[in-house]
Design an enzyme around this catalytic site. Structure first.
Site, short mmCIF file in Angstrom:
data_model
loop_
_atom_site.label_atom_id
_atom_site.label_comp_id
_atom_site.label_asym_id
_atom_site.label_seq_id
_atom_site.Cartn_x
_atom_site.Cartn_y
_atom_site.Cartn_z
N TRP A 188 -87.81 16.78 5.08
CA TRP A 188 -87.59 16.92 4.20
C TRP A 188 -86.83 18.54 4.56
O TRP A 188 -88.00 19.70 4.59
CB TRP A 188 -88.56 16.87 3.14
CG TRP A 188 -86.98 17.66 1.48
CD1 TRP A 188 -86.16 17.13 1.29
CD2 TRP A 188 -86.85 18.98 1.16
NE1 TRP A 188 -85.78 18.51 0.17
CE2 TRP A 188 -86.49 19.47 0.50
CE3 TRP A 188 -88.35 20.18 1.63
CZ2 TRP A 188 -86.57 20.74 -0.51
CZ3 TRP A 188 -88.21 21.69 0.97
CH2 TRP A 188 -87.09 22.10 0.13
N GLU A 229 -85.49 13.01 3.72
CA GLU A 229 -85.49 12.34 2.04
C GLU A 229 -84.51 13.50 1.39
O GLU A 229 -84.48 14.83 1.99
CB GLU A 229 -87.01 13.17 1.78
CG GLU A 229 -87.34 13.60 0.42
CD GLU A 229 -88.52 14.30 0.24
OE1 GLU A 229 -89.23 14.35 1.21
OE2 GLU A 229 -88.87 13.87 -1.23
N LYS A 231 -82.06 15.16 -1.65
CA LYS A 231 -82.24 15.83 -3.06
C LYS A 231 -81.12 16.44 -3.20
O LYS A 231 -80.11 16.19 -2.80
CB LYS A 231 -82.90 16.96 -2.10
CG LYS A 231 -83.32 17.87 -3.15
CD LYS A 231 -85.20 18.99 -2.99
CE LYS A 231 -85.07 20.15 -4.24
NZ LYS A 231 -86.15 20.41 -3.90
N ASP A 262 -87.15 10.56 -3.82
CA ASP A 262 -88.55 11.14 -4.34
C ASP A 262 -87.97 11.39 -5.83
O ASP A 262 -86.80 10.87 -6.24
CB ASP A 262 -88.02 12.91 -3.44
CG ASP A 262 -88.92 13.39 -5.04
OD1 ASP A 262 -89.02 13.51 -5.81
OD2 ASP A 262 -89.94 14.00 -4.16
N HIS A 265 -85.21 13.60 -7.15
CA HIS A 265 -84.12 13.76 -6.45
C HIS A 265 -82.61 13.62 -7.05
O HIS A 265 -82.17 13.60 -6.71
CB HIS A 265 -84.51 14.25 -5.08
CG HIS A 265 -85.55 14.72 -4.30
ND1 HIS A 265 -85.97 14.89 -3.12
CD2 HIS A 265 -86.39 16.03 -5.27
CE1 HIS A 265 -86.91 16.48 -3.01
NE2 HIS A 265 -87.30 16.33 -4.33
N HIS A 289 -91.24 9.38 -2.75
CA HIS A 289 -92.22 10.31 -3.10
C HIS A 289 -92.49 10.43 -4.54
O HIS A 289 -91.33 10.47 -5.45
CB HIS A 289 -92.13 11.66 -3.05
CG HIS A 289 -91.97 12.60 -1.44
ND1 HIS A 289 -91.83 13.27 -1.26
CD2 HIS A 289 -92.72 11.95 -0.90
CE1 HIS A 289 -92.19 13.46 -0.20
NE2 HIS A 289 -92.81 12.48 0.29
N ASP A 297 -86.83 19.09 -10.74
CA ASP A 297 -87.69 18.65 -10.20
C ASP A 297 -88.69 19.46 -10.12
O ASP A 297 -88.84 19.70 -8.91
CB ASP A 297 -86.72 18.50 -8.68
CG ASP A 297 -87.95 18.04 -7.48
OD1 ASP A 297 -88.47 16.54 -7.82
OD2 ASP A 297 -87.53 18.77 -6.09
N ASP A 299 -91.66 18.70 -10.27
CA ASP A 299 -93.52 18.23 -9.79
C ASP A 299 -94.60 17.94 -10.77
O ASP A 299 -95.29 18.49 -10.24
CB ASP A 299 -93.14 18.66 -8.30
CG ASP A 299 -91.92 18.44 -7.30
OD1 ASP A 299 -92.01 17.13 -7.43
OD2 ASP A 299 -91.85 19.40 -6.94
N ASP A 329 -95.57 12.62 -4.92
CA ASP A 329 -95.38 14.69 -4.39
C ASP A 329 -95.38 15.61 -5.48
O ASP A 329 -94.04 14.75 -6.44
CB ASP A 329 -93.48 14.26 -3.68
CG ASP A 329 -93.26 15.48 -3.35
OD1 ASP A 329 -94.41 17.16 -3.96
OD2 ASP A 329 -92.05 15.39 -3.19
C1 RNT Z 1 -88.83 19.05 -1.98
C2 RNT Z 1 -89.87 17.57 -1.51
C3 RNT Z 1 -90.22 17.79 -0.07
C4 RNT Z 1 -91.40 18.35 -1.04
C5 RNT Z 1 -93.09 18.00 -0.46
C6 RNT Z 1 -93.96 19.65 0.07
O1 RNT Z 1 -88.31 18.95 -3.00
O2 RNT Z 1 -90.00 16.80 -2.33
O3 RNT Z 1 -90.61 16.64 -0.74
O4 RNT Z 1 -91.87 19.03 -2.49
O5 RNT Z 1 -92.14 18.00 1.33
ZN ZN Z 2 -90.51 14.81 -2.51
#
Ligand code: RNT
Ligand code: ZN
Length: 422
Positions: A188, A229, A231, A262, A265, A289, A297, A299, A329
């Site tokens: 990523w 990955e 985004k 993810d 994302h 993720h 995003d 998290d 994640d």
């Molecule tokens: C960032 C991505 C990525 C990170 C990790 C720490 O937006 O989601 O995967 O969160 O690699």
């Molecule tokens: Zn991620």
């Protein structure tokens, strides 16, 4: 909860599931065979150990909160991970980022890292009989400060990050070979523009060239699997992201790579659960993720919400668990970090269990017969089936606390260990 009441409740639940042609014992056996890759970065707010007391900034990744007790060293992080894993039923994996290397106090350039810098992690994983997954770190670094890495207009900077990527695949392969289970190495990058670009194509062309160079070395998929990955946007890169979903879907399909989805994302009303079947049709595999975006995003720790259950149902119903890799994640620094791991991991497993307890063949038949009234009625009735009794029994089987009993363990650890870190 006493052993007796857990067993009694399970026996009743088992009967109720048998009545809808679901074998709960076999669901538990299947659940035990699904490893979840637990992300190391929840333990220290994505800091890593490159320099003492390293703080993450950049790349638009942001842990917020200042709950006491974050891990300050590899030893502390390992102890926290071990504590969490004792409260999570089943055998799982650990997902490491390159910035968590064991450099023994010496600054190592990211382009220069080798498997030797992860030997202590590999030994640790061997000791616990778990697999490792890996990620190159393309953020929190002076050479990422412009907001561009693999697609940077400067060839020297691109080259530097290409070397990092090459080094990381070799580390992934060393982990996978020594641990006897392939490491998924996930790429990523934060690259993107804050404001509206003129040239959307050139950075993507540069990224393609860089990735192709990184992946040029043939590595046995028994040891290492590459994932990419996408985004939608990041803080400071709101207008354009080089590695968008369309970009990586195309890249992964054309290069035979795993695609990483993810949950945070995509556009807020877009769901990764809806994308899983399409990715499985065209990519050799899928990495997840699992995260919880709240308005962006953000998290957040994953909860047992509708989307988590839908993701799990898609994974289980498609019957291709051999090609699916599940990683978490998220990073919340405002609550006890060990609890954050335990809550998320247990929720992922609960969601998978609920899915495994579904009479999918019967539901498919109803759908094929176009009886949508019955489909809706059955799906809604399934929500109140006694899966929680099956879950408690699973925890008991695996020797971890059932129900809310794990929380007392976390509080004890907080009192004895975490609260002493200042
Ligand atoms: C960032 C991505 C990525 C990170 C990790 C720490 O937006 O989601 O995967 O969160 O690699
Ligand atoms: Zn991620």
């Amino acid at each position: 909860m006493s052993q007796k009441s857990i067993e009694k409740a399970y026996a009743l639940a088992k009967e109720q599931y048998a009545a809808i042609q679901v074998n709960s014992d076999s669901a538990l056996r299947k659940l035990a065979a699904i490893p979840i890759s637990m992300h190391c970065w929840q333990g220290d707010d994505v800091g890593g150990f490159e320099t003492a007391g390293a703080e993450l900034s950049g790349g638009g990744i942001q842990a917020t909160g200042n709950y006491p007790g974050k891990a300050r060293s590899i030893d502390e992080l390992r102890r926290d991970i071990e504590t969490a894993m004792r409260l999570i039923p089943g055998k799982h994996r650990l997902n490491l980022h390159a910035c968590y290397l064991d450099n023994r106090g010496k600054q190592i350039d990211r382009a220069q890292i080798t498997p030797a810098h992860f030997k202590s992690w590999i030994d640790w994983a061997k000791g616990h009989k778990i697999g490792l997954d890996f990620n190159p770190t393309y953020f929190s670094h002076p050479k990422a400060a412009d907001g561009f890495t693999l697609s940077h207009p400067d060839k020297g900077i691109r080259e530097y990050w290409i070397q990092h990527g090459i080094a990381c695949r070799r580390i992934g392969a060393a982990m996978g070979r020594q641990l006897g289970s392939p490491t998924v190495t996930n790429f990523w990058i934060p690259d993107g523009y804050k404001d509206i670009p003129v040239d959307r194509m050139a950075p993507r062309q540069r990224l393609t060239e860089a990735l192709d160079t990184i992946f040029a070395e043939k590595i046995n998929p028994k040891y290492n699997l590459d994932a990419v990955e996408s985004k939608l946007f990041g803080i400071g890169a709101e207008s354009y992201t080089v590695g968008s979903h369309e970009y990586y879907m195309g890249y992964a399909v054309s290069r035979g790579k795993l695609l990483c989805l993810d949950a945070g994302h995509f556009h807020p009303t877009e769901k990764i659960s809806e994308k899983i079947s399409s990715v499985l049709l065209f990519c050799p595999g899928l990495l997840l993720h699992v995260s919880r975006p709240v308005r962006w995003d953000s998290d957040h720790v994953i909860i047992l919400d509708e989307e988590l259950q839908t993701i799990a149902r898609e994974l289980v119903r498609n019957g291709r668990l051999d090609r699916i890799f599940i990683g978490l994640d998220y990073f919340d620094a405002s609550i006890n970090r060990v609890a954050a791991w335990v809550i998320g991991m247990r929720n992922m497993l609960k969601a998978l269990l609920i899915a495994l307890l579904e009479p999918t063949a019967a539901l498919r038949k109803i759908e094929r017969e176009m009886d949508y009234t019955q489909r809706l009625a059955m799906l809604e009735e399934l929500r109140s089936m006694p899966w929680a009794a099956v879950w408690d029994y699973y925890c008991f089987q695996k020797g971890v606390p059932a129900g809310r009993a794990w929380f007392g363990e976390v509080k004890r650890y907080e009192k004895e260990v975490l609260s002493k870190r200042t």
